[in-house]
Enzyme design. Structure first.
Site, PDB file in Angstrom:
ATOM      1  N   HIS A  24       0.853  -1.203   0.000  1.00 30.33           N
ATOM      2  CA  HIS A  24       0.000   0.000   0.000  1.00 30.33           C
ATOM      3  C   HIS A  24       0.885   1.248   0.000  1.00 30.33           C
ATOM      4  CE1 HIS A  24      -4.057   1.810   1.379  1.00 30.33           C
ATOM      5  NE2 HIS A  24      -3.261   2.807   1.050  1.00 30.33           N
ATOM      6  N   ASP A  28       1.415   9.094  -6.123  1.00 29.96           N
ATOM      7  CA  ASP A  28       1.326  10.555  -5.984  1.00 29.96           C
ATOM      8  C   ASP A  28       1.507  10.995  -4.526  1.00 29.96           C
ATOM      9  OD1 ASP A  28      -1.152   9.155  -5.717  1.00 29.96           O
ATOM     10  OD2 ASP A  28      -2.292  11.015  -5.917  1.00 29.96           O
ATOM     11  N   GLY A 186      -9.808   7.903  -1.546  1.00 29.53           N
ATOM     12  CA  GLY A 186     -10.426   9.225  -1.415  1.00 29.53           C
ATOM     13  C   GLY A 186     -11.216   9.288  -0.120  1.00 29.53           C
ATOM     14  N   HIS A 213      -9.947   0.825   0.129  1.00 31.69           N
ATOM     15  CA  HIS A 213      -9.671   1.646   1.310  1.00 31.69           C
ATOM     16  C   HIS A 213     -10.939   1.623   2.170  1.00 31.69           C
ATOM     17  CE1 HIS A 213      -6.267   3.519  -0.821  1.00 31.69           C
ATOM     18  NE2 HIS A 213      -5.931   4.094   0.308  1.00 31.69           N
ATOM     19  N   GLU A 216     -10.922   3.309   7.636  1.00 36.37           N
ATOM     20  CA  GLU A 216      -9.879   4.289   7.965  1.00 36.37           C
ATOM     21  C   GLU A 216     -10.553   5.482   8.639  1.00 36.37           C
ATOM     22  OE1 GLU A 216      -8.125   6.167   4.551  1.00 36.37           O
ATOM     23  OE2 GLU A 216      -6.347   6.828   5.641  1.00 36.37           O
ATOM     24  N   ASP A 313       1.792   3.985   2.873  1.00 33.34           N
ATOM     25  CA  ASP A 313       0.709   4.836   2.359  1.00 33.34           C
ATOM     26  C   ASP A 313       1.284   5.978   1.521  1.00 33.34           C
ATOM     27  OD1 ASP A 313      -1.957   5.227   1.895  1.00 33.34           O
ATOM     28  OD2 ASP A 313      -2.366   6.291   3.772  1.00 33.34           O
TER      29      ASP A 313
HETATM   30  O1  LIG Z   1      -4.979   6.912   3.091  1.00 33.09           O
HETATM   31  C1  LIG Z   1      -5.674   7.288   2.156  1.00 33.09           C
HETATM   32  N1  LIG Z   1      -7.029   7.169   2.218  1.00 33.09           N
HETATM   33  C2  LIG Z   1      -7.831   7.509   1.202  1.00 33.09           C
HETATM   34  N2  LIG Z   1      -7.381   8.037   0.055  1.00 33.09           N
HETATM   35  C3  LIG Z   1      -6.042   8.206  -0.058  1.00 33.09           C
HETATM   36  C4  LIG Z   1      -5.152   7.864   0.961  1.00 33.09           C
HETATM   37  N3  LIG Z   1      -3.911   8.182   0.544  1.00 33.09           N
HETATM   38  C5  LIG Z   1      -4.022   8.698  -0.692  1.00 33.09           C
HETATM   39  N4  LIG Z   1      -5.313   8.723  -1.067  1.00 33.09           N
HETATM   40  C6  LIG Z   1      -5.886   9.234  -2.314  1.00 33.09           C
HETATM   41  O2  LIG Z   1      -5.579   8.319  -3.352  1.00 33.09           O
HETATM   42  C7  LIG Z   1      -5.305   9.040  -4.530  1.00 33.09           C
HETATM   43  C8  LIG Z   1      -4.629   8.186  -5.561  1.00 33.09           C
HETATM   44  O3  LIG Z   1      -3.367   7.767  -5.173  1.00 33.09           O
HETATM   45  C9  LIG Z   1      -4.537  10.241  -4.013  1.00 33.09           C
HETATM   46  O4  LIG Z   1      -4.535  11.307  -4.939  1.00 33.09           O
HETATM   47  C10 LIG Z   1      -5.302  10.578  -2.738  1.00 33.09           C
HETATM   48  O5  LIG Z   1      -6.382  11.455  -3.032  1.00 33.09           O
HETATM   49 ZN   LIG Z   2      -3.926   4.766   0.949  1.00 35.58          ZN
END
Ligand SMILES: O=c1[nH]cnc2c1ncn2[C@@H]1O[C@H](CO)[C@@H](O)[C@H]1O
Ligand SMILES: [Zn+2]
Length: 376
Positions: A24, A28, A186, A213, A216, A313
């Site tokens: 995970h 970006d 997201g 996801h 969380e 992450d």
């Molecule tokens: O921990 C998280 N929880 C939910 N969304 C996330 C997390 N980390 C990143 N992103 C989202 O996933 C998109 C694509 O990689 C990122 O642009 C961010 O908006």
């Molecule tokens: Zn994530």
């Protein structure tokens, strides 16, 4: 011959040597600060909140340290903002692989949302192909410097948007070219996984794996939907499964065992089905999913024999690496190499590649790597 004392997991050099598996990690969320700056200059992105690499690194870490997933996610505007050209995507992907390899990661699944990289006219397929080329380039560079690594890709759909079916189709279209699965990410509250049911049904119909996801920023109902309605293969985070576990009175998160712990329906199904938990300790603290590392349910879940895995992450936002996550966990919960070997094997067993490939990593790379560390 005198044998050396075993090296401790708190020794940074030894931690870097330990073979690590990462399931995970957001592409970006892992840019080098210097690359963000350079790409912003090259592509004419003029909204960066800082002017030097050091200031930018601090800005991302502090802005992400908000206690709210929504505010944490706002920081991605600046990384996604500079990842809108083929050249930028290739560079970021190649550097990601090099950075993971330098940290001793031997296998990684790196994800990102192709739909977020279309602002300057790229098509979804062009985005995916650019990232895959970057990964291949990074693998060659890493192998050349004696740090072999395999990196595969997960494509993510944004849960507030409406393109998940299209992104699932993209995942299946590129399944033999380096894309090994699908994900949704997201803001979680208000965007339940069941809204994307047709994407998950498409994946299942094509016998293609996915992770979600869930658990969380939102609790058990989200995990229930991800498993019961969507049929997820893994859980992104899933930390809130702890809400379905009653610990014996007086238990502390850093205890060695939890006799008498009572599991509810959801916690039992996660454990019974060996559903991997992609836990991301630092990120979970930053987004407020847990109050502090000391309060993180990682140890409880590990001792109760859930299939826990350690993940980064977002390395930029959390100013972290796999080695740093291991060090923090060791510091907090007293883990040694046998624990980290177990978590690494857990991750490898849970990877979205074929069984024989997983086994080869476990037998030829992970076990020998930890054997060396245990012997000192
Ligand atoms: O921990 C998280 N929880 C939910 N969304 C996330 C997390 N980390 C990143 N992103 C989202 O996933 C998109 C694509 O990689 C990122 O642009 C961010 O908006
Ligand atoms: Zn994530």
């Amino acid at each position: 011959m005198t044998s050396m004392p075993p090296r401790s997991p708190l020794d940074p050099a030894a931690l870097t040597l330990a073979p690590k598996v990462l399931l995970h990690d957001h592409l970006d969320g892992g840019l080098r600060p210097s690359t963000v700056l350079e790409l912003a200059r090259e592509t004419g992105y003029d909204e960066l909140p800082a002017e030097t690499a050091d200031d930018l690194a601090v800005w991302f870490r502090d802005a992400a340290d908000s206690g709210s997933l929504e505010r944490y996610l706002e920081t991605f505007a600046h990384t996604v903002g500079v990842m809108q050209t083929v050249g930028a995507l290739e560079r970021v992907a190649a550097e990601c692989v090099e950075d993971l390899a330098a940290d001793g990661v031997v296998y990684a699944e790196v994800r990102y949302a192709p739909e977020q990289h279309l602002e300057r006219g790229l098509e979804l397929d062009e985005v995916v192909e650019a990232v895959l080329r970057g990964f291949a380039q990074g693998e060659r560079t890493a192998a050349g410097s004696g740090r072999p690594i395999a990196v595969r890709c997960l494509v993510t759909a944004m849960r507030h948007a409406a393109r998940s079916r299209e992104i699932a189709e993209l995942a299946v279209r590129y399944r033999d070219r380096g894309v090994v699965g699908f994900d949704i990410a997201g803001a979680e509250a208000g965007h339940p996984p069941s809204r994307h049911l047709d994407a998950f049904e498409y994946m299942r119909a094509n016998c293609a794996p996915f992770t979600i996801h869930a658990g969380e920023a939102f609790g058990l109902p989200s995990i229930h939907e991800a498993i019961g309605f969507c049929g997820t293969d893994r859980l992104g985070h899933g930390v809130r499964v702890i809400d379905d576990i009653t610990l014996p009175p007086g238990a502390r998160p850093d205890d060695d065992s939890f006799p008498g712990a009572e599991l509810g329906l959801i916690a039992n199904i996660v454990r019974d089905k060996r559903i991997p938990l992609e836990l991301c300790p630092s990120s979970n603290v930053q987004t407020g999913a847990v109050a502090s590392l000391a309060q993180h349910p990682f140890n409880v879940l590990a001792r109760l024999r859930f299939r826990v895995t350690v993940n980064t992450d977002n390395r930029l936002m959390s100013d972290t690496t796999m080695s740093k996550e291991f060090a923090k966990l060791s510091d907090q919960f007293g883990y040694g190499w046998t624990d980290f070997e177990r978590f690494t094997v857990n991750a490898m067993k849970s990877a979205f590649i074929h069984f024989d490939e997983r086994l080869a990593f476990i037998d030829d790379v992970i076990k020998p790597g930890y054997a060396v560390l245990l012997q000192g």
